[in-house]
Enzyme design. Sequence first.
Site, PDB file in Angstrom:
ATOM      1  N   CYS A 133       0.955  -1.422   0.442  1.00 48.03           N
ATOM      2  CA  CYS A 133      -0.043  -0.077  -0.122  1.00 48.03           C
ATOM      3  C   CYS A 133       0.805   1.356  -0.522  1.00 48.03           C
ATOM      4  CB  CYS A 133      -1.065   0.497   1.276  1.00 48.03           C
ATOM      5  SG  CYS A 133      -2.322   1.383   0.579  1.00 48.03           S
ATOM      6  N   CYS A 136      -0.667   3.912   2.051  1.00 52.51           N
ATOM      7  CA  CYS A 136      -0.835   4.039   3.282  1.00 52.51           C
ATOM      8  C   CYS A 136       0.990   4.382   4.150  1.00 52.51           C
ATOM      9  CB  CYS A 136      -0.232   2.626   3.889  1.00 52.51           C
ATOM     10  SG  CYS A 136      -2.282   2.380   2.765  1.00 52.51           S
ATOM     11  N   ASP A 137       2.286   3.473   2.997  1.00 51.21           N
ATOM     12  CA  ASP A 137       3.331   3.651   3.692  1.00 51.21           C
ATOM     13  C   ASP A 137       4.203   4.637   3.105  1.00 51.21           C
ATOM     14  OD1 ASP A 137       2.050   1.307   5.815  1.00 51.21           O
ATOM     15  OD2 ASP A 137       2.691   0.374   4.114  1.00 51.21           O
TER      16      ASP A 137
END
Length: 309
Positions: A133, A136-137
């Site tokens: 992701c 997300c990261d």
Amino acid sequence: MKTKCLIIGSGPAGYTAAIYASRANLNPIEYCGLQPGGQLTQTTEVENFPGYPQGVDGNQMMMDLREQAERFGTDIRDGQIVKVDFSKAPYVCTSDDGTEIEADTVIIATGASAKYLGLDDERKYNGMGVSACATCDGFFYRKKTVAVVGGGDTACEDALYLSGLAKKVYLIVRKPFLRASQVMQQRVKATENIEILFEHNTIGLFGEDGVEGAHLVKRKGESDESYVDIAIDGFFLAIGHKPNTDIFKEWLDMDEVGYLKKIDGTPRTRIPGVFVAGDCADPVYRQAISAAGSGCQAAIEAERFLLNR
């Protein structure tokens, strides 16, 4: 065993649905599935969920949501639902230990699983440089060097997103071309800090306390096959997700990948009283916050459905 509301799945969507359904006195039963807490338990820090200014560990956040659902009376069970019969109401759902549950409403929040290449190193470095992701990261890789695997729109989107944060982005593509739409291809090719490695396959990752590089093979199986190592800090998979929806194939409409279809953008499905929430019905956003929001919607729909019956 009977219930007004059965919730299948336990990520942000399932737990939020449970909180709302419990507070509406539906006394829901929730089955956690094979991966209690869902995909977020595979990440380390979650920094983009509102209300956690310092960020929160993905596992911790799911435990908090679970505790909140239990506080309002959700009957949370381990195990998974392996079979459903939506032919007539109440709907009969069977768990892996053979328990049959008759449910007036069902909320499906079974999520999706990121596709991996199948390398042992992906598991070894999960949360230590391997991610599925980018949104997300990506933030953790500011001014660093990362690689994205894939050649479709998702891979190009991820590469472009990461190019705004990272110093350099490698796009590792198996084929000699990109599958992505023309506009995405042009954007990627026009971005200075993205380097496309066509006809490369990843065969391994290396590093001491996390990912420090990737072993690649160029033109695998050809006479000019060669091996290349690249130095990277992060390795992002963008080869697609598989929604966990196989047991609903017979009953519900889904797209060619397996994402469940909603009616008019609501959580409703073509079967009255059966609702969907989270990533099993969301190929677009796939975020914890959007999943949680859809869990709330599904529970409200279930409550209204029962009131109007």
